[in-house]
Write a protein that holds these residues in place. Sequence first.
Motif, mmCIF file in Angstrom:
data_model
loop_
_atom_site.group_PDB
_atom_site.id
_atom_site.type_symbol
_atom_site.label_atom_id
_atom_site.label_comp_id
_atom_site.label_asym_id
_atom_site.label_seq_id
_atom_site.Cartn_x
_atom_site.Cartn_y
_atom_site.Cartn_z
ATOM 1 N N ASN A 29 0.833 -1.201 0.000
ATOM 2 C CA ASN A 29 0.000 0.000 0.000
ATOM 3 C C ASN A 29 0.869 1.254 0.000
ATOM 4 O O ASN A 29 0.636 2.195 -0.757
ATOM 5 N N ARG A 30 1.900 1.269 0.825
ATOM 6 C CA ARG A 30 2.797 2.428 0.876
ATOM 7 C C ARG A 30 3.652 2.522 -0.387
ATOM 8 O O ARG A 30 3.911 3.611 -0.898
ATOM 9 N N LEU A 31 4.095 1.386 -0.906
ATOM 10 C CA LEU A 31 4.899 1.394 -2.132
ATOM 11 C C LEU A 31 4.125 1.939 -3.323
ATOM 12 O O LEU A 31 4.680 2.634 -4.170
ATOM 13 N N GLU A 32 2.835 1.620 -3.390
ATOM 14 C CA GLU A 32 2.005 2.102 -4.492
ATOM 15 C C GLU A 32 1.947 3.619 -4.528
ATOM 16 O O GLU A 32 1.705 4.217 -5.563
ATOM 17 N N LYS A 33 2.195 4.247 -3.400
ATOM 18 C CA LYS A 33 2.082 5.701 -3.303
ATOM 19 C C LYS A 33 3.434 6.408 -3.331
ATOM 20 O O LYS A 33 3.531 7.585 -2.988
ATOM 21 N N ILE A 34 4.471 5.736 -3.762
ATOM 22 C CA ILE A 34 5.809 6.328 -3.764
ATOM 23 C C ILE A 34 5.851 7.631 -4.568
ATOM 24 O O ILE A 34 6.511 8.588 -4.176
ATOM 25 N N PHE A 35 5.123 7.708 -5.657
ATOM 26 C CA PHE A 35 5.134 8.911 -6.481
ATOM 27 C C PHE A 35 4.271 10.029 -5.893
ATOM 28 O O PHE A 35 4.350 11.167 -6.325
ATOM 29 N N TRP A 36 3.443 9.688 -4.896
ATOM 30 C CA TRP A 36 2.640 10.702 -4.226
ATOM 31 C C TRP A 36 3.524 11.645 -3.414
ATOM 32 O O TRP A 36 3.147 12.781 -3.155
ATOM 33 N N ILE A 37 4.685 11.177 -2.991
ATOM 34 C CA ILE A 37 5.562 11.996 -2.157
ATOM 35 C C ILE A 37 5.969 13.260 -2.914
ATOM 36 O O ILE A 37 5.791 14.376 -2.424
ATOM 37 N N LYS A 38 6.506 13.096 -4.107
ATOM 38 C CA LYS A 38 6.918 14.246 -4.911
ATOM 39 C C LYS A 38 5.727 15.147 -5.213
ATOM 40 O O LYS A 38 5.823 16.374 -5.084
ATOM 41 N N ALA A 39 4.610 14.550 -5.596
ATOM 42 C CA ALA A 39 3.418 15.328 -5.920
ATOM 43 C C ALA A 39 2.949 16.138 -4.711
ATOM 44 O O ALA A 39 2.542 17.297 -4.847
ATOM 45 N N THR A 40 3.034 15.548 -3.535
ATOM 46 C CA THR A 40 2.631 16.245 -2.316
ATOM 47 C C THR A 40 3.551 17.423 -2.035
ATOM 48 O O THR A 40 3.107 18.520 -1.704
ATOM 49 N N LEU A 41 4.855 17.194 -2.174
ATOM 50 C CA LEU A 41 5.818 18.256 -1.899
ATOM 51 C C LEU A 41 5.685 19.416 -2.879
ATOM 52 O O LEU A 41 6.002 20.555 -2.546
ATOM 53 N N GLN A 42 5.196 19.154 -4.079
ATOM 54 C CA GLN A 42 5.047 20.196 -5.093
ATOM 55 C C GLN A 42 3.646 20.792 -5.147
ATOM 56 O O GLN A 42 3.422 21.760 -5.865
ATOM 57 N N ASP A 43 2.717 20.253 -4.385
ATOM 58 C CA ASP A 43 1.322 20.693 -4.428
ATOM 59 C C ASP A 43 1.147 22.033 -3.715
ATOM 60 O O ASP A 43 1.289 22.121 -2.491
ATOM 61 N N GLY A 44 0.834 23.055 -4.474
ATOM 62 C CA GLY A 44 0.619 24.386 -3.908
ATOM 63 C C GLY A 44 -0.624 24.486 -3.044
ATOM 64 O O GLY A 44 -0.797 25.457 -2.306
ATOM 65 N N ASN A 45 -1.499 23.507 -3.137
ATOM 66 C CA ASN A 45 -2.726 23.510 -2.340
ATOM 67 C C ASN A 45 -2.643 22.595 -1.120
ATOM 68 O O ASN A 45 -3.633 22.430 -0.408
ATOM 69 N N ALA A 46 -1.488 22.005 -0.887
ATOM 70 C CA ALA A 46 -1.337 21.112 0.270
ATOM 71 C C ALA A 46 -1.526 21.909 1.559
ATOM 72 O O ALA A 46 -1.157 23.078 1.647
#
Length: 115
Positions: A29-46
């Motif tokens: 489950n955590r591995l499937e979201k590995i690319f979410w990390i970068k997207a989260t760090l770059q998300d201006g709406n986070a």
Amino acid sequence: MKFYEDMFDHAFFESENRKRKDKSILSYNRLEKIFWIKATLQDGNAILKKGWDNQSKEYYKDRRVAIVKGNYVVIIRFTGLLKAKFVTAFEKEDISNILSGPDFERSMEYFGEDK
């Protein structure tokens, strides 16, 4: 942002026993979201909050917690001017304790002067 080998166990493994915190089971489950990390760090709406130190019972000055997609959390630790180290990433059903904390504030120490 730098990723160090020692942080991967924490981010992509789960503990068989939560009390021992052994991180002995690879989490698909955590591995499937590995690319979410970068997207989260770059998300201006986070949603950006300060990180909490359980031992000293106070908020870190150098930790930022970013929340996206309702409950996906990425934590980084600033190490210098425009430099940070990945701490962990996870999904959490109830993030009310994180949301109730203070907002993250950009400091001169880690971000320099505003332009």
